[in-house]
Write a protein that holds these residues in place. Structure first.
Motif, short mmCIF file in Angstrom:
data_model
loop_
_atom_site.label_atom_id
_atom_site.label_comp_id
_atom_site.label_asym_id
_atom_site.label_seq_id
_atom_site.Cartn_x
_atom_site.Cartn_y
_atom_site.Cartn_z
N ILE A 1 4.40 8.53 9.03
CA ILE A 1 3.54 9.60 9.49
C ILE A 1 3.48 11.14 8.66
N SER A 2 2.22 11.42 8.45
CA SER A 2 2.07 12.48 7.61
C SER A 2 2.01 13.77 8.37
N VAL A 3 2.80 14.63 8.13
CA VAL A 3 3.03 15.96 8.94
C VAL A 3 2.76 17.08 8.05
N TYR A 4 1.79 17.75 8.51
CA TYR A 4 1.36 19.07 7.98
C TYR A 4 1.39 20.30 8.75
N LEU A 5 2.20 21.46 8.25
CA LEU A 5 2.74 22.44 8.93
C LEU A 5 1.85 23.65 8.53
N TRP A 6 1.19 24.40 9.57
CA TRP A 6 0.50 25.57 9.21
C TRP A 6 0.90 26.67 10.16
N ALA B 1 -1.82 17.02 0.32
CA ALA B 1 -1.00 18.25 0.66
C ALA B 1 -1.44 19.28 -0.50
N ARG B 2 -1.72 18.82 -2.01
CA ARG B 2 -1.97 19.72 -2.95
C ARG B 2 -3.48 20.56 -2.53
N PHE B 3 -4.46 19.79 -2.11
CA PHE B 3 -5.51 20.32 -1.44
C PHE B 3 -5.52 21.31 -0.33
N ALA B 4 -4.39 21.07 0.49
CA ALA B 4 -4.37 21.69 1.56
C ALA B 4 -3.46 23.08 1.42
N LYS B 5 -2.59 23.01 0.31
CA LYS B 5 -2.26 24.37 -0.21
C LYS B 5 -2.89 25.45 -0.19
N LYS B 6 -4.14 25.01 -0.64
CA LYS B 6 -5.35 26.12 -0.95
C LYS B 6 -5.82 26.57 0.37
N TYR B 7 -5.42 25.99 1.68
CA TYR B 7 -5.75 26.36 2.76
C TYR B 7 -4.56 26.87 3.59
N LYS B 8 -3.71 27.52 2.72
CA LYS B 8 -2.70 28.06 3.38
C LYS B 8 -1.48 27.05 4.18
N THR C 1 6.08 13.58 4.28
CA THR C 1 5.46 12.12 4.43
C THR C 1 6.97 11.43 5.06
N MET C 2 6.69 10.91 6.33
CA MET C 2 7.82 10.45 6.85
C MET C 2 7.73 9.06 7.37
N LYS C 3 8.98 8.18 7.24
CA LYS C 3 8.74 6.67 7.85
C LYS C 3 9.59 6.84 9.00
N ARG C 4 8.70 5.98 9.99
CA ARG C 4 9.34 6.17 11.50
C ARG C 4 10.10 5.00 11.28
N GLU D 1 0.71 -1.08 0.05
CA GLU D 1 -0.24 0.07 -0.01
C GLU D 1 0.74 1.35 -0.03
N VAL D 2 2.24 1.23 0.19
CA VAL D 2 2.93 2.19 0.44
C VAL D 2 3.02 3.20 -0.96
N LYS D 3 2.97 2.73 -2.10
CA LYS D 3 3.09 3.51 -3.31
C LYS D 3 1.65 4.54 -3.21
N ASP D 4 0.59 3.75 -3.03
CA ASP D 4 -0.71 4.60 -3.05
C ASP D 4 -0.92 5.47 -1.78
N TYR D 5 -0.32 5.20 -0.49
CA TYR D 5 -0.15 5.98 0.38
C TYR D 5 0.68 7.26 0.05
N ARG D 6 1.75 7.22 -0.50
CA ARG D 6 2.46 8.05 -0.96
C ARG D 6 1.79 9.11 -1.86
N LYS D 7 1.04 8.56 -3.03
CA LYS D 7 0.47 9.31 -3.96
C LYS D 7 -0.91 10.02 -3.12
N ASP D 8 -1.47 9.36 -2.45
CA ASP D 8 -2.71 9.96 -1.51
C ASP D 8 -2.16 11.03 -0.74
N SER D 9 -1.21 10.95 -0.11
CA SER D 9 -0.36 11.95 0.91
C SER D 9 -0.16 13.36 0.06
N LEU D 10 0.34 13.05 -1.15
CA LEU D 10 0.57 14.36 -2.02
C LEU D 10 -0.59 14.85 -2.51
#
Length: 95
Positions: free
Chosen positions: A50-55, A26-33, A39-42, A14-23
């Protein structure tokens, strides 16, 4: 600064799809500043990411989650298990 992090278990197939989903998220989140996304591997833990969003402000994240969370969940392809959600607020900063 406000950080929203989501801790996942993602099986290897599922990693390939998870990485695509995560991006996609992020593309949608950019519209919200969104300031930055990671995307981080523990390290030292099998199948944990871990998906990390900085606002700048928590309110930007809250609007994004209210407006798009359910829609993006339905568009996501990877089958993942959520271990936890973490909301973090910066109190000190050093350069």
């Amino acid at each position: 600064m406000f950080i929203h992090a989501v801790h996942f278990k993602v099986m290897p197939k599922e990693v390939k799809d998870y990485r695509k989903d995560s991006l996609m998220w992020a593309r949608f989140a950019k519209k919200y500043k969104l300031e930055a996304y990671f995307t981080m591997k523990r390290l030292g833990y099998k199948n944990e990411y871990i998906s990390v969003y900085l606002w700048k402000k928590k309110q930007d994240c809250d609007r994004f989650m209210k407006d798009l969370h359910d829609e993006l969940v339905s568009k996501s392809k990877a089958k993942v298990t959520v271990f936890g959600y973490y909301n973090l607020s910066a109190i000190d900063k050093a350069k």
